[in-house]
Enzyme design. Sequence first.
Site, short mmCIF file in Angstrom:
data_model
loop_
_atom_site.label_atom_id
_atom_site.label_comp_id
_atom_site.label_asym_id
_atom_site.label_seq_id
_atom_site.Cartn_x
_atom_site.Cartn_y
_atom_site.Cartn_z
N SER A 143 0.84 -1.20 0.00
CA SER A 143 0.00 0.00 0.00
C SER A 143 0.88 1.25 0.00
CB SER A 143 -0.96 -0.03 1.19
OG SER A 143 -1.92 0.99 1.11
N ASP A 351 3.88 23.78 -0.98
CA ASP A 351 5.27 23.65 -1.42
C ASP A 351 5.84 22.27 -1.08
OD1 ASP A 351 5.30 24.03 1.31
OD2 ASP A 351 6.97 25.46 1.31
N HIS A 404 -7.33 -5.38 -1.14
CA HIS A 404 -6.16 -4.54 -0.90
C HIS A 404 -5.19 -5.16 0.11
CE1 HIS A 404 -3.91 -0.78 -0.69
NE2 HIS A 404 -4.00 -0.81 0.63
#
Length: 428
Positions: A143, A351, A404
Amino acid sequence: MTTHYSLPHMQVTKLEFDLPLDYHQADGERIRVFARALERSDKQGRELPWLVYFQGGPGFAAQRPVSHSGWIKRALEEYRVLLLDQRGTGLSSPINWQSLAHLSPVEQAAYLSHFRADNIVRDAEAIRAELSADKPWTILGQSFGGFCVLHYLSVAAAGLKEAYITGGIPPLGRSADEVYQATFKRVVQKNQEFYQRFTDAEALVSRLRDYLKDHEVMLPGNIRLSVEMLQLLGIHLGMEDGPEAVYYLLEQALQTTHSGCKINPLFIERFTQMLDYNTNPLFAVLHEAIYCEQQASQWAAERVRSTLPEFAPEAEKLLFTGEMIFPWMFDCFSNLQPLKACAELLAAKSDWPRLYDAAALSQNQVPVAAAVYTGDMFVEMAYSLETAAKIRGIKTWVTSEYEHNGIRMDGERIFDKLIALNRGDCLR
């Protein structure tokens, strides 16, 4: 510092490393990073190559080994395994509201900006310099751990012999909004499958929603359970055994007593245990940031959800949400409340450094194999394959066999399959 102990068929060593918080200021604040080394007992002392495991998350510690089983069993056939508690998790200078209480929100946000994949990989390279300085090592990422693998391939591929990814090839050049637009569609599918499979689930959910609207149900921490919080259980719909866990919880949510219908105390306890936001706050604070490169997330999941009326708490048929973080959660969970202002600052941060180098990935020389799950609710398959097409030499195993968390359920087979794929052994 090292400590040793044994588990069935395994010898374990606990390791601690003193590393910089900010690698651009090596003389500045230090943090502790913890890792657990595993060796098969009958191979102890053979100086086998290292395999480093990167846990999913962000914000979750490496698994705590109990038995010689799963992917660890397969790995220990030919490796020493290093289970890395990524910075801020487990025993690695853990992040929570108490550890950050001495900082202002601005200082908290600045501190947490150093806890993404870039610095996790820097930590790994610093540890490699101590444990395997002359030899590249192998890495495995599940993951979010796969996001760390791709960053490793982008900036420090010389330190790698092989790389493996399970359910975790990140999107390249996709915004957080695009990620959630795709994953919300997957969540709709998982809801449909859930309600089709458990035919009385819709009635159970509807009854519980009506009860929550008319009654004050309090969770530990003196927080009122809302319908929106109930929807968060949907994070389990994308896991093996997850839908069953949600259904069995809903079955016991309400009980009939002499004084009428009441919420079952068992439900309150189990509901709290099934959500990790109080115990793993780093997951909530930094989740959207893992998708950000020189842009702010600005609560992308909430923004996308606002365009999807089917996820409204008052929708005719209540849909559960998935792996999404919403700003109101920092009002609801007691251990997130002190971090609300910090979370707002991180959501507005624009940023963030770039995490992936497309040019480096296009010239990749490290053997890479990845399992991509077709129905993955957390990491969109289409975006994973889109990224894989940009990585030179990667071999993908696309399968519908697992959800998953497949590596937890059938890790020995999955990892063995990826090793064979990486090495061209088509017979396995």
